[in-house]
Design a protein around this motif. Structure first.
Motif, PDB file in Angstrom:
ATOM      1  N   SER A 120       1.778  12.509   4.338  1.00 28.51           N
ATOM      2  CA  SER A 120       2.174  11.502   5.330  1.00 28.51           C
ATOM      3  C   SER A 120       3.254  11.938   6.322  1.00 28.51           C
ATOM      4  N   ILE A 121       4.046  12.938   5.984  1.00 22.70           N
ATOM      5  CA  ILE A 121       5.206  13.259   6.829  1.00 22.70           C
ATOM      6  C   ILE A 121       4.739  13.961   8.108  1.00 22.70           C
ATOM      7  N   SER A 182      -4.556  13.420  14.426  1.00 22.33           N
ATOM      8  CA  SER A 182      -3.341  13.560  15.234  1.00 22.33           C
ATOM      9  C   SER A 182      -2.108  13.346  14.370  1.00 22.33           C
ATOM     10  N   ASP A 183      -0.991  13.787  14.901  1.00 19.66           N
ATOM     11  CA  ASP A 183       0.244  13.816  14.120  1.00 19.66           C
ATOM     12  C   ASP A 183       1.001  12.485  14.175  1.00 19.66           C
ATOM     13  N   PHE A 184       0.506  11.516  13.420  1.00 19.65           N
ATOM     14  CA  PHE A 184       1.215  10.252  13.222  1.00 19.65           C
ATOM     15  C   PHE A 184       1.384  10.040  11.721  1.00 19.65           C
ATOM     16  N   PRO A 185       2.399   9.264  11.287  1.00 21.72           N
ATOM     17  CA  PRO A 185       2.638   9.092   9.854  1.00 21.72           C
ATOM     18  C   PRO A 185       1.353   8.718   9.104  1.00 21.72           C
ATOM     19  N   THR A 246       6.990   6.299   4.333  1.00 18.91           N
ATOM     20  CA  THR A 246       6.834   7.063   5.587  1.00 18.91           C
ATOM     21  C   THR A 246       6.095   6.222   6.633  1.00 18.91           C
ATOM     22  N   LEU A 247       5.066   5.486   6.204  1.00 20.68           N
ATOM     23  CA  LEU A 247       4.333   4.621   7.144  1.00 20.68           C
ATOM     24  C   LEU A 247       5.262   3.517   7.669  1.00 20.68           C
ATOM     25  N   TYR A 248       5.998   2.902   6.749  1.00 20.15           N
ATOM     26  CA  TYR A 248       6.874   1.769   7.109  1.00 20.15           C
ATOM     27  C   TYR A 248       8.000   2.223   8.048  1.00 20.15           C
ATOM     28  N   ASN A 249       8.651   3.330   7.683  1.00 22.08           N
ATOM     29  CA  ASN A 249       9.749   3.836   8.520  1.00 22.08           C
ATOM     30  C   ASN A 249       9.229   4.395   9.840  1.00 22.08           C
ATOM     31  N   LYS A 252       7.667   1.176  11.838  1.00 21.02           N
ATOM     32  CA  LYS A 252       8.535  -0.019  11.888  1.00 21.02           C
ATOM     33  C   LYS A 252       7.682  -1.282  11.971  1.00 21.02           C
ATOM     34  N   ASP A 253       6.613  -1.274  11.185  1.00 22.58           N
ATOM     35  CA  ASP A 253       5.696  -2.409  11.193  1.00 22.58           C
ATOM     36  C   ASP A 253       5.640  -2.970   9.769  1.00 22.58           C
ATOM     37  N   SER A 254       5.895  -4.282   9.630  1.00 25.09           N
ATOM     38  CA  SER A 254       6.003  -4.867   8.284  1.00 25.09           C
ATOM     39  C   SER A 254       4.696  -4.784   7.508  1.00 25.09           C
ATOM     40  N   LYS A 255       3.587  -4.529   8.206  1.00 31.70           N
ATOM     41  CA  LYS A 255       2.324  -4.467   7.450  1.00 31.70           C
ATOM     42  C   LYS A 255       2.311  -3.286   6.478  1.00 31.70           C
ATOM     43  N   TYR A 256       3.217  -2.341   6.664  1.00 27.15           N
ATOM     44  CA  TYR A 256       3.265  -1.181   5.767  1.00 27.15           C
ATOM     45  C   TYR A 256       4.346  -1.300   4.688  1.00 27.15           C
ATOM     46  N   ARG A 257       4.969  -2.500   4.540  1.00 31.09           N
ATOM     47  CA  ARG A 257       6.052  -2.604   3.545  1.00 31.09           C
ATOM     48  C   ARG A 257       5.496  -2.346   2.143  1.00 31.09           C
ATOM     49  N   PRO A 258       6.166  -1.445   1.392  1.00 31.06           N
ATOM     50  CA  PRO A 258       5.666  -1.168   0.040  1.00 31.06           C
ATOM     51  C   PRO A 258       5.829  -2.394  -0.855  1.00 31.06           C
TER      52      PRO A 258
END
Ligand SMILES: CC(=O)CC(=O)SCCNC(=O)CCNC(=O)[C@H](O)C(C)(C)COP(=O)(O)OP(=O)(O)OC[C@H]1O[C@@H](n2cnc3c(N)ncnc32)[C@H](O)[C@@H]1OP(=O)(O)O
Ligand SMILES: NC(=O)C1=CN([C@@H]2O[C@H](COP(=O)(O)OP(=O)(O)OC[C@H]3O[C@@H](n4cnc5c(N)ncnc54)[C@H](O)[C@@H]3O)[C@@H](O)[C@H]2O)C=CC1
Length: 283
Positions: A120-121, A182-185, A246-249, A252-258
């Motif tokens: 993910s990084i 592509s290089d996104f989390p 990594t997705l959440y940070n 910055k979208d709450s849909k990825y909150r663990p």
């Protein structure tokens, strides 16, 4: 540069699987970890899988010995001075990976590609730790490596076309089918997979279903080979949490909150198959 010696950093479940497929493709492999017991565990796992192949008549005992003979173990990163291509498959933790890439940049010959199996990084962040960002790339294998056909190949902003082509061709040499992301989390694979797994943990957390029911629904209702909670146990709950972070940070979208329950399991040391307990128990 002709690739003869292939370096693998991390001898955990991904690292030893990658070392196996590289050795099976004819390359000499140096498999590195921080402790002798970790590299030995990696070799034991490879030996077990290859022995099964011999029992099933898929390879001869001589071929198995030849593959094992091509794998050398190491507990000193300096051994990577001999490598012509490196894949890093250490723990999914940014500071650990950053330090490894800083050190590899000093140790490895100029021109050697430094790839990461990170789940993910973003590759650009890893590449920025080195003075050779054009030679840094994501080479993301799937678990279990000897079985799964995909390698996700991810360019950072500075990755050169030559680095991309070499990595793509190497994936094909390993018998895999590469796909570019592509290089996104989280790239493509874990941008899609991990929110599903996280939602399955939320179903458990909210009492929507027991683990068996959640997994049965996804297995028999959607034809997934294994349910999301069993898959999380296979991946490792620490790795699942790290990917969600990594997705959440990153977005910055709450849909990825663990899910808090995922965090609780990790904090308790219930990491899945590798510790004998996760959503299920393993002996
Ligand atoms: C987190 C990330 O960054 C990215 C990821 O990797 S996400 C995870 C992606 N992986 C998946 O989604 C895996 C989903 N699960 C599956 O595909 C299957 O359940 C599975 C392949 C793991 C097991 O398959 P199964 O049919 O349920 O069990 P089983 O019959 O024991 O195994 C099938 C074959 O895989 C092999 N296998 C299973 N686990 C293995 C392992 N850890 N290493 C090597 N081979 C393995 C078995 O030996 C068997 O081989 P043969 O058929 O040739 O004898
Ligand atoms: N588990 C999975 O399903 C998948 C994981 N990945 C990624 O692969 C990487 C490794 O994951 P796993 O093999 O599952 O983890 P793991 O926990 O099985 O193994 C990680 C290994 O890295 C070693 N390590 C830690 N620091 C190190 C260092 N400084 N130098 C050398 N080795 C070091 C550890 O000792 C351990 O043996 C992670 O980046 C993960 O996100 C990618 C695809 C699938």
């Amino acid at each position: 540069m002709e690739i003869k010696t292939f370096g693998v950093i991390g001898a955990g479940q991904m690292g030893n699987g990658i070392a196996q497929v590289a050795a099976m493709s004819g390359l000499n492999v140096i498999m590195n970890d921080i402790k002798e017991e970790f590299v030995q565990r990696g070799v034991e796992n490879i030996t077990r899988i290859l022995s099964k192949n011999v029992d099933k008549g898929r390879m001869t005992a001589e071929e198995k010995d030849a593959v094992l003979g091509r794998i050398r173990t190491s507990v000193a990163l300096a051994d990577m001075a001999e490598a012509d291509f490196v894949v890093e498959a250490a723990t999914e933790n940014e500071p650990i990976k950053f330090k490894i890439f800083q050190d590899l940049d000093e140790i490895c010959k100029p021109g050697v590609i430094l790839s990461s199996n990170t789940s993910s990084i973003p590759i650009g962040r890893i590449a920025a730790q080195t003075k050779r960002p054009d030679k840094v790339i994501g080479m993301h294998f799937m678990n279990p490596v000897p079985v799964m056909k995909l390698v996700e190949v991810i360019r950072g902003l500075a990755t050169s076309d030559e680095t991309f082509t070499t990595t793509w061709d190497l994936s094909v040499k390993f018998g895999k089918t590469p796909a570019e992301a592509s290089d996104f989390p989280g790239f493509i694979a874990n941008r899609i997979l991990l929110p599903m797994i996280n939602e399955a943990v939320y179903c458990l957390y909210h009492g929507v279903g027991e683990p068996e029911a959640i997994d049965t629904v996804m297995k028999l209702g959607m034809n997934h080979p294994m349910g999301p909670l069993a898959l999380a146990d296979l991946i490792g709950l620490d790795t699942c949490l790290a990917i969600m972070e990594t997705l959440y940070n990153g977005f910055k979208d709450s849909k990825y909150r663990p899910c808090p329950l995922l965090r609780k399991y990790v904090e308790a040391g219930w990491l899945g198959r590798k510790t004998g307990r996760g959503f299920y128990e393993y002996k």
